[in-house]
Design a protein around this motif. Structure first.
Motif, PDB file in Angstrom:
ATOM      1  N   SER A  19       0.884  -1.221   0.105  1.00 35.22           N
ATOM      2  CA  SER A  19      -0.027  -0.140  -0.064  1.00 35.22           C
ATOM      3  C   SER A  19       1.035   1.226   0.043  1.00 35.22           C
ATOM      4  CB  SER A  19      -0.959  -0.085   1.279  1.00 35.22           C
ATOM      5  OG  SER A  19      -0.165   0.003   2.434  1.00 35.22           O
ATOM      6  N   ILE A  22       2.160   1.960  -3.435  1.00 32.45           N
ATOM      7  CA  ILE A  22       0.954   2.380  -4.289  1.00 32.45           C
ATOM      8  C   ILE A  22       0.677   3.707  -4.068  1.00 32.45           C
ATOM      9  CG2 ILE A  22      -1.367   2.276  -4.866  1.00 32.45           C
ATOM     10  CD1 ILE A  22      -1.171  -0.864  -4.756  1.00 32.45           C
ATOM     11  N   ARG A  23       0.628   4.381  -2.634  1.00 31.56           N
ATOM     12  CA  ARG A  23       0.576   5.841  -2.196  1.00 31.56           C
ATOM     13  C   ARG A  23       1.634   6.592  -2.622  1.00 31.56           C
ATOM     14  NH1 ARG A  23      -0.949   3.171   2.534  1.00 31.56           N
ATOM     15  NH2 ARG A  23       1.057   3.719   3.336  1.00 31.56           N
ATOM     16  N   ARG A  26       3.790   4.189  -7.313  1.00 31.11           N
ATOM     17  CA  ARG A  26       4.513   3.423  -8.236  1.00 31.11           C
ATOM     18  C   ARG A  26       3.088   2.884  -8.920  1.00 31.11           C
ATOM     19  NH1 ARG A  26       9.871   0.494  -7.584  1.00 31.11           N
ATOM     20  NH2 ARG A  26      10.979   2.006  -6.123  1.00 31.11           N
ATOM     21  N   PRO A  27       3.199   2.582 -10.293  1.00 36.57           N
ATOM     22  CA  PRO A  27       2.026   2.128 -10.897  1.00 36.57           C
ATOM     23  C   PRO A  27       1.798   0.609 -10.453  1.00 36.57           C
ATOM     24  CG  PRO A  27       3.894   2.905 -12.444  1.00 36.57           C
ATOM     25  CD  PRO A  27       4.334   3.019 -11.264  1.00 36.57           C
ATOM     26  N   VAL A  28       0.497   0.335 -10.195  1.00 38.81           N
ATOM     27  CA  VAL A  28       0.253  -0.932  -9.631  1.00 38.81           C
ATOM     28  C   VAL A  28       0.658  -2.003 -10.703  1.00 38.81           C
ATOM     29  CG1 VAL A  28      -2.205  -1.092 -10.475  1.00 38.81           C
ATOM     30  CG2 VAL A  28      -1.540  -1.816  -8.359  1.00 38.81           C
ATOM     31  N   TYR A  48      -6.388  -3.608  -4.194  1.00 39.99           N
ATOM     32  CA  TYR A  48      -5.543  -2.861  -4.971  1.00 39.99           C
ATOM     33  C   TYR A  48      -5.594  -2.832  -6.432  1.00 39.99           C
ATOM     34  CZ  TYR A  48      -3.734  -2.493   0.080  1.00 39.99           C
ATOM     35  OH  TYR A  48      -3.686  -2.241   1.256  1.00 39.99           O
ATOM     36  N   VAL A  50      -4.050  -5.041  -7.646  1.00 35.88           N
ATOM     37  CA  VAL A  50      -2.588  -5.754  -7.984  1.00 35.88           C
ATOM     38  C   VAL A  50      -2.759  -7.229  -8.531  1.00 35.88           C
ATOM     39  CG1 VAL A  50      -2.261  -6.659  -5.587  1.00 35.88           C
ATOM     40  CG2 VAL A  50      -0.215  -6.026  -7.247  1.00 35.88           C
TER      41      VAL A  50
END
Ligand SMILES: NC(=O)c1ccc[n+]([C@@H]2O[C@H](COP(=O)([O-])OP(=O)(O)OC[C@H]3O[C@@H](n4cnc5c(N)ncnc54)[C@H](OP(=O)(O)O)[C@@H]3O)[C@@H](O)[C@H]2O)c1
Length: 269
Positions: A19, A22-23, A26-28, A48, A50
């Motif tokens: 998490s 991502i915050r 970084r592109p999922v 997410y 992901v």
């Protein structure tokens, strides 16, 4: 396309890192998760977006493989992914007490390894992570591990021989502070405050004191003296803490954590 990062073992710490990455932007699509429980995988995919894949696929597709399983599961996981790894990849371990030598002994010769001791305030982007390099790790690998961990808080580099002490101080550290918070809230209740009032007073006092330490850069002794007038209320309380040997108890507690970290490492080898 950002370098591909695989997180193997998405429990408390694995999800915290996922998490945080991502915050931090970084592109999922550049992230992969390896998780053995089907329901947990579905939960992460839904939460997410992901991609969750088998560990070996994650390990072969990623540039950086982060292993975040319990220390006792590490040997099995490393042996499982070893055949899928190739030179140039980086393996980052977040497991307490697992040495880079142990990890390297399970992987093909020459794979770069970084050992990290994180802590749970990473959940709110205020983590403290200490990194140590393995024997095949260059500056670029260390910088990549630093950038991963910087997504959830602060990062420092330490020689690996200091990792047991780091575990005792910052790895377990949040638990000691929560213990102090619990004790202060209980004390407030004993002094007649409603529990919610005691909790609010204590939590804000802890947050404010931490901020004061960081933002002034003052030594804690100076900040404590500012609150301790001669013959006053704080002096009366500190006198009791000294009489009850609280300072000595902290020292022996952290020595015990350091020794336990060493013992866990020896048990894994
Ligand atoms: N939590 C902390 O405060 C903290 C602080 C510093 C370091 N760490 C380190 O972080 C690591 C993980 O701790 P945690 O608290 O996050 O534990 P956790 O919540 O139990 O997470 C471990 C996860 O790994 C999964 N797993 C186990 N074997 C696997 C395998 N072969 N392949 C893929 N996934 C697998 C587990 O799934 P199952 O549940 O199905 O087994 C679980 O979801 C530990 O090594 C610990 O030392 C944790």
């Amino acid at each position: 396309m950002a370098a591909q990062v695989a997180i193997l073992g998405a429990g408390v710490m694995g999800e915290t890192l996922l998490s945080g990455l991502i915050r931090a932007g970084r592109p999922v699509e550049s992230l992969l998760v390896g998780e053995k429980r089907r329901e947990r995988a579905a939960e992460l995919e839904q939460r997410y977006g992901v991609e969750v894949v088998p560990n070996r696929d994650a390990a072969s597709r990623a540039d950086t493989v982060v292993v975040v399983v319990k220390p006792q599961d590490m040997g099995e996981l490393l042996s499982e992914i070893a055949p899928s790894l190739r030179q140039g990849q980086l393996v980052v371990s977040l497991a307490a007490g697992i040495t880079t030598a142990f990890i390297e002994s399970h992987l093909p010769e020459g794979i770069a390894v970084v050992r990290v001791m994180p802590n749970t305030p990473a959940l709110v982007d205020e983590g403290m992570a200490a990194l140590s390099r393995g024997s095949h790790c260059d500056e670029e690998h260390l910088a990549e591990a630093e950038s991963l961990m910087a997504s959830t808080g602060r990062v420092i580099r330490v020689p690996e021989r200091q990792q047991d002490a780091v575990t005792a101080i910052s790895g377990s550290g949040p638990a000691y502070l929560f213990f102090v918070v619990e004790a202060m809230i209980e004390a407030g209740v004993h002094l007649g405050l409603p529990r919610t009032t005691a909790s609010e007073l204590v939590v804000q006092t802890v947050v404010g004191s931490a901020k004061l330490l960081r933002e002034t850069g003052e030594h804690p002794t100076v900040l404590r003296e500012q609150v301790t007038s001669p013959g006053g209320t704080t002096a009366a309380a500190i006198r009791q803490l000294e009489d009850h040997k609280v300072r000595a108890a902290f020292l022996t507690a952290m020595e015990a954590a350091r020794d336990r970290s060493r013992a866990l490492a020896e048990g894994a080898l």
